[in-house]
Design an enzyme around this catalytic site. Sequence first.
Site, mmCIF file in Angstrom:
data_model
loop_
_atom_site.group_PDB
_atom_site.id
_atom_site.type_symbol
_atom_site.label_atom_id
_atom_site.label_comp_id
_atom_site.label_asym_id
_atom_site.label_seq_id
_atom_site.Cartn_x
_atom_site.Cartn_y
_atom_site.Cartn_z
ATOM 1 N N HIS A 65 0.800 -1.230 0.000
ATOM 2 C CA HIS A 65 0.000 0.000 0.000
ATOM 3 C C HIS A 65 0.832 1.278 0.000
ATOM 4 O O HIS A 65 0.289 2.356 -0.167
ATOM 5 C CB HIS A 65 -0.978 0.002 1.178
ATOM 6 C CG HIS A 65 -0.323 -0.001 2.526
ATOM 7 N ND1 HIS A 65 0.265 -1.134 3.050
ATOM 8 C CD2 HIS A 65 -0.147 0.978 3.434
ATOM 9 C CE1 HIS A 65 0.765 -0.843 4.241
ATOM 10 N NE2 HIS A 65 0.540 0.431 4.497
ATOM 11 N N HIS A 66 2.132 1.174 0.155
ATOM 12 C CA HIS A 66 2.983 2.365 0.114
ATOM 13 C C HIS A 66 3.602 2.599 -1.268
ATOM 14 O O HIS A 66 3.976 3.719 -1.591
ATOM 15 C CB HIS A 66 4.143 2.246 1.118
ATOM 16 C CG HIS A 66 3.715 2.332 2.534
ATOM 17 N ND1 HIS A 66 3.757 1.242 3.382
ATOM 18 C CD2 HIS A 66 3.216 3.361 3.263
ATOM 19 C CE1 HIS A 66 3.324 1.605 4.570
ATOM 20 N NE2 HIS A 66 2.991 2.879 4.533
ATOM 21 N N ALA A 67 3.738 1.564 -2.055
ATOM 22 C CA ALA A 67 4.438 1.681 -3.334
ATOM 23 C C ALA A 67 3.716 2.635 -4.279
ATOM 24 O O ALA A 67 2.491 2.705 -4.305
ATOM 25 C CB ALA A 67 4.559 0.308 -3.992
#
Length: 102
Positions: A65-67
């Site tokens: 979810h950060h990429a």
Amino acid sequence: MKAVSRKSYGKHQRKALASPYDSIFFNNGSSKSALLAAGSVIEVADQVAQGKLKAGAAIVRPPGHHAKADAAMGFCLFSNVAACTLRIIWSIDIWLVGPCIY
């Protein structure tokens, strides 16, 4: 991303590869775990889209979810949600209503 998991890369080489990213740490299992996590998210989404499940959740590490769309970030190598969304759009020919970015 498979390159970061080569056994020929040592701890220092992986650290150098990770340094341009935000809080990424590579180890010899990074690529495999990221691919398995992304594949798990895609599989759950496929099962829901095909009506085999009413709903689903994939509790995976790394979560993805950060990429960003074009870069790893925050210990996520791939954007799992983006990958499974594109998979569903392309595989069952869903076209979203409203403004979309492709």
